[in-house]
Design an enzyme around this catalytic site. Structure first.
Site, PDB file in Angstrom:
ATOM      1  N   LEU A  86     -21.844   5.641  17.507  1.00  0.00           N
ATOM      2  CA  LEU A  86     -20.936   6.754  17.221  1.00  0.00           C
ATOM      3  C   LEU A  86     -21.667   7.892  16.520  1.00  0.00           C
ATOM      4  CD1 LEU A  86     -17.957   7.695  17.347  1.00  0.00           C
ATOM      5  CD2 LEU A  86     -17.649   6.669  15.084  1.00  0.00           C
TER       6      LEU A  86
ATOM      7  N   THR B 194     -18.364   1.915  17.399  1.00  0.00           N
ATOM      8  CA  THR B 194     -17.970   2.651  16.193  1.00  0.00           C
ATOM      9  C   THR B 194     -19.028   2.537  15.101  1.00  0.00           C
ATOM     10  OG1 THR B 194     -16.667   0.712  15.522  1.00  0.00           O
ATOM     11  CG2 THR B 194     -15.484   2.511  16.602  1.00  0.00           C
TER      12      THR B 194
ATOM     13  N   ASP C 243     -18.187  -5.681   7.051  1.00  0.00           N
ATOM     14  CA  ASP C 243     -18.481  -5.916   8.460  1.00  0.00           C
ATOM     15  C   ASP C 243     -19.852  -6.544   8.672  1.00  0.00           C
ATOM     16  OD1 ASP C 243     -16.031  -4.917   9.154  1.00  0.00           O
ATOM     17  OD2 ASP C 243     -16.768  -3.047  10.046  1.00  0.00           O
TER      18      ASP C 243
END
Length: 299
Positions: free
Chosen positions: A200, A196, A81
């Site tokens: 988070l 997320t 990511d």
């Protein structure tokens, strides 16, 4: 076999080295994917740093990011990511669609496992995919009425204290209206994509990617009634540094600005979106189940 995408750019991990096992495996992965794309009728290029790191500068044309945006129909990101965040911000203004192949653990936005990429990509290259638009955040640091730093973020803008300093005091405004003066270790302004990530872990809620909003999450607040709040992304958020030492602002944890007292960080929705392509039948909740190891309870 004909692909809907004629010219495809491969983008890999910038930190991968061409020496040693990590570099060798990255090079092999890129070569395998490039050969697969050629069999699908695609013209393949490599992002310049990727080609250099993998030792493939003489095998395929090398393009910088602007050239990829101008010439390529698709960007295929091989990595995690973090790699996707970096290239996504830079290609957003070109509208170049991106597909993510993950070599390690499943990512939230690089969601195709490497060992299944051929079966997954084949129908996608022929047009069988789902498009997922993620708006970027546009942040500026204003000092004495002058912009001294500017950045885009896909995940979050984080204002926080130094590692060895005490709390910071931050004045928070939304749409020009005062929310509160908050004393905390810092503050996270996160997009649905970033909900997320750091947000988070700091106790913020997960926002579905289709929600046009942000979440404001205090980090270890002095007053426990300071809780996360979900906002519309149509309003500007302003954060002013009132007090604290070694205060900084991070943008996707990939660029950093040191802050002074009185500095204002202004965050608004960017005019640009990152275009992700997912396999048909892609399900955000299935990604959450796998990534967060929820009890699936069904398909």
């Amino acid at each position: 076999m004909t692909s809907n995408f004629r010219h495809v750019a491969l983008i890999g991990k910038y930190q991968a080295s061409s020496a040693g096992s990590t570099g060798d495996s990255s090079r092999q992965a890129l070569e395998d994917i490039a050969h697969f794309l050629e069999r699908q009728g695609c013209e393949v290029a490599l992002e310049a740093e990727t080609a250099s790191n993998a030792g493939l500068t003489h095998d395929y044309p090398s393009l910088n990011v602007d050239e990829i945006g101008a010439r390529c129909d698709l960007g295929l990101v091989v990595g995690g990511d973090g790699t996707m965040l970096g290239i996504g911000r830079r290609l957003a203004r070109f509208g170049t669609p991106l597909i993510g192949i993950n070599q390690g653990r499943l990512g939230f936005i690089t969601d195709i496992p490497f060992d299944t990429y051929q079966a997954t990509l084949s129908p996608m290259l022929k047009g069988a995919y789902e498009e997922d638009l993620r708006p970027l955040m546009h942040a500026t640091v204003v000092r004495d009425e002058r912009i001294v730093f500017e950045a885009l973020a896909m995940n979050d803008v984080v204002v926080n204290r130094g590692a060895t300093s005490g709390m910071v005091e931050l004045r928070v405004e939304v749409g020009g209206r005062l929310v509160a003066n908050q004393r905390a270790d810092g503050l996270i302004i996160a997009s649905p994509t970033g909900s997320t990530a750091y947000s988070l872990s700091a106790g913020g809620p997960m926002l579905h990617p289709s929600i046009p909003g942000w979440v404001l999450v205090p980090i270890a607040p002095h007053t426990l009634s300071n809780r996360p709040i979900v906002l519309s992304d149509a309003t500007e958020v302003a954060v002013e540094v009132v007090s604290g030492r070694d205060v900084s602002a991070n943008f996707d944890m990939q660029s950093l600005a040191s802050l002074l007292h009185g500095d204002r960080i202004l965050v608004k929705r960017s005019e640009h979106c990152v275009r992700f392509l997912h396999p048909q039948g892609w399900n955000y909740f299935a990604t959450l189940r796998k990534k967060l190891r929820w009890n699936e309870g069904g398909s």
